[in-house]
Design a protein around this motif. Structure first.
Motif, PDB file in Angstrom:
ATOM      1  N   LEU A  59       0.822  -1.209   0.000  1.00  0.00           N
ATOM      2  CA  LEU A  59       0.000   0.000   0.000  1.00  0.00           C
ATOM      3  C   LEU A  59       0.858   1.262   0.000  1.00  0.00           C
ATOM      4  O   LEU A  59       0.476   2.281  -0.583  1.00  0.00           O
ATOM      5  CB  LEU A  59      -0.931  -0.018   1.209  1.00  0.00           C
ATOM      6  N   ALA A  82       2.134   1.771  -3.488  1.00  0.00           N
ATOM      7  CA  ALA A  82       1.022   2.148  -4.362  1.00  0.00           C
ATOM      8  C   ALA A  82       0.606   3.599  -4.172  1.00  0.00           C
ATOM      9  O   ALA A  82      -0.109   4.158  -5.009  1.00  0.00           O
ATOM     10  CB  ALA A  82      -0.160   1.230  -4.107  1.00  0.00           C
ATOM     11  N   PHE A 114      -1.069   4.663  -1.375  1.00  0.00           N
ATOM     12  CA  PHE A 114      -2.339   4.708  -0.661  1.00  0.00           C
ATOM     13  C   PHE A 114      -2.308   5.620   0.554  1.00  0.00           C
ATOM     14  O   PHE A 114      -3.221   6.420   0.774  1.00  0.00           O
ATOM     15  CB  PHE A 114      -2.743   3.290  -0.229  1.00  0.00           C
ATOM     16  N   VAL A 131       0.595   7.830  -7.397  1.00  0.00           N
ATOM     17  CA  VAL A 131      -0.300   6.715  -7.131  1.00  0.00           C
ATOM     18  C   VAL A 131      -0.204   5.739  -8.299  1.00  0.00           C
ATOM     19  O   VAL A 131      -0.274   6.149  -9.464  1.00  0.00           O
ATOM     20  CB  VAL A 131      -1.755   7.201  -6.957  1.00  0.00           C
ATOM     21  N   LEU A 173      -2.373  -0.269  -6.336  1.00  0.00           N
ATOM     22  CA  LEU A 173      -3.365   0.168  -5.356  1.00  0.00           C
ATOM     23  C   LEU A 173      -4.578  -0.762  -5.347  1.00  0.00           C
ATOM     24  O   LEU A 173      -5.057  -1.156  -4.279  1.00  0.00           O
ATOM     25  CB  LEU A 173      -3.795   1.605  -5.665  1.00  0.00           C
TER      26      LEU A 173
END
Length: 396
Positions: free
Chosen positions: A75, A78, A80, A218, A223
């Motif tokens: 995460l 990604a 997040f 991102v 994600l």
């Protein structure tokens, strides 16, 4: 006294001293190094052999912790956490709203993911935001410290000591959450009130200027997969699937990828924490074999004694070693939850009482923002006393 027993006692004394100080003066060892050296010296002295040391390791705890770290790595790569934090903070329309959103947002994220991870990821983002808005950073940094500690209390995945308690006690994810969320939410609300009293400027409702754009990348494919696995893991926990087994399956699913090299995941795994846990399992078995923890038994038999001993030991030798020392004397779900709560909430008392506190303070120091021991204490002392009192009343 047998010389080997005397030397073993000396090793244990120095080990717990090193854990309390974060290392031994004159030696370049951190807590993980201290725990491993202490365990190895107990083997050398014959306090326990390698087979006994191996049996002392709790595989469920170590696997659970590893799986959560791999999920956090996915995460994080990604984007997040940065995206979630920016989304929450952009809702703030005033200094008071910013304080409230930061407190409950960071607390909620810490309940789902490890609190130290949240402290590490959110501190630089928060500092950049406060600088752009020309706000006093101290109350908001204190809010972040308190939020990641208190919010992490709600779930077994919130912090290392909760992972340990959940693994040793067998309490389900849902049982943990149902029992402790009121304590955590009250603690988060209390810290907002305390900071509003201590720092009048955060009570302001004046509109904040538009937040400056913050660059963060991102990666949609990473994600989607990370959130899907995280959601699946959470559902599995809520349905009663074994937590360590679920975390291991989640780690395997995330590592099975063409997008991110395995080395990238392993760089984000906190191997030092895993080594420290392993060393502490062995050291605690040495304490048990020497009968040194028997003096804690009378205290652990009553809720007030357990609360007091867990709090004091967490302050003296850190929360994970405290939980391991008391674990052999705890019986009943309520006592396990009281142990988890006291060892977590004690981290709010002083600047040095929690690794998350030190992460935030160190990150702030790099940007020229200093939070003194005394400044933290005037916030942390009343917060800790009030939340511990509520915790005690909640379970008695």
């Amino acid at each position: 006294m047998d010389p080997r027993v005397a030397l073993s006692l000396l090793v244990l004394l120095l080990t717990y001293l090193g854990l309390a100080l974060g290392g031994l003066p004159g030696y370049r060892m951190n807590r993980a190094g201290v725990a491993l050296v202490g365990a190895s010296f107990l083997l050398l002295l014959g306090t326990l052999d390698l087979e006994a040391a191996w049996e002392a390791l709790d595989a469920s705890t170590l696997v659970f912790l590893f799986g959560v770290m791999v999920l956090n790595a996915q995460l994080s790569y990604a984007g997040f956490f940065a995206m979630a934090a920016q989304g929450l903070l952009r809702l703030a329309r005033s200094p008071l709203a910013l304080l409230v959103l930061l407190t409950f947002g960071a607390g909620g994220l810490s309940a789902l993911f490890l609190n130290d991870t949240m402290a590490l990821l959110l501190t630089p983002l928060l500092l950049r935001l406060l600088k752009a808005l020309d706000l006093n950073p101290v109350p908001y940094l204190l809010a972040l410290m308190g939020a990641v500690n208190t919010g992490s209390l709600m779930t077994p995945t919130g912090n290392p000591q909760n992972i340990l308690v959940a693994s040793l006690s067998g309490i389900s994810y849902l049982g943990f959450l149902a029992a402790l969320w009121p304590v955590a939410l009250l603690g988060l609300a209390l810290q907002v009130l305390l900071l509003a009293l201590l720092y009048p400027e955060v009570r302001s409702l004046r509109p904040l200027p538009p937040l400056p754009p913050v660059r963060s990348r991102v990666y949609p494919a990473l994600l989607r997969k990370g959130l899907l696995v995280a959601l699946g893991l959470l559902v599995a926990f809520l349905l009663g699937y074994p937590m360590a087994q679920g975390a291991m399956v989640a780690a395997g699913l995330l590592l099975f990828t063409r997008r991110l090299r395995s080395e990238r995941f392993f760089l984000r795994v906190d191997w030092e924490l895993l080594v420290m846990f392993s060393g502490l399992f062995v050291v605690t078995e040495g304490v048990r074999r020497l009968g040194l923890a028997e003096g804690l038994l009378p205290l652990a038999q009553s809720p007030s004694g357990l609360l007091l001993s867990a709090t004091l030991l967490s302050l003296l030798i850190s929360n994970v070693p405290a939980v391991l020392l008391l674990a052999h004397h705890v019986e009943g779900e309520a006592s396990w939850l009281l142990l988890a709560g006291a060892s977590t909430l004690a981290g709010n008392l002083t600047l040095l009482a929690s690794v998350a506190n030190l992460i935030v303070a160190e990150g702030a120091g790099k940007e020229g923002v200093r939070i003194s021991f005394a400044e933290h204490l005037r916030f942390g002392l009343p917060l800790t006393l009030l939340t511990l009192a509520f915790l005690y009343l909640w379970f008695t």
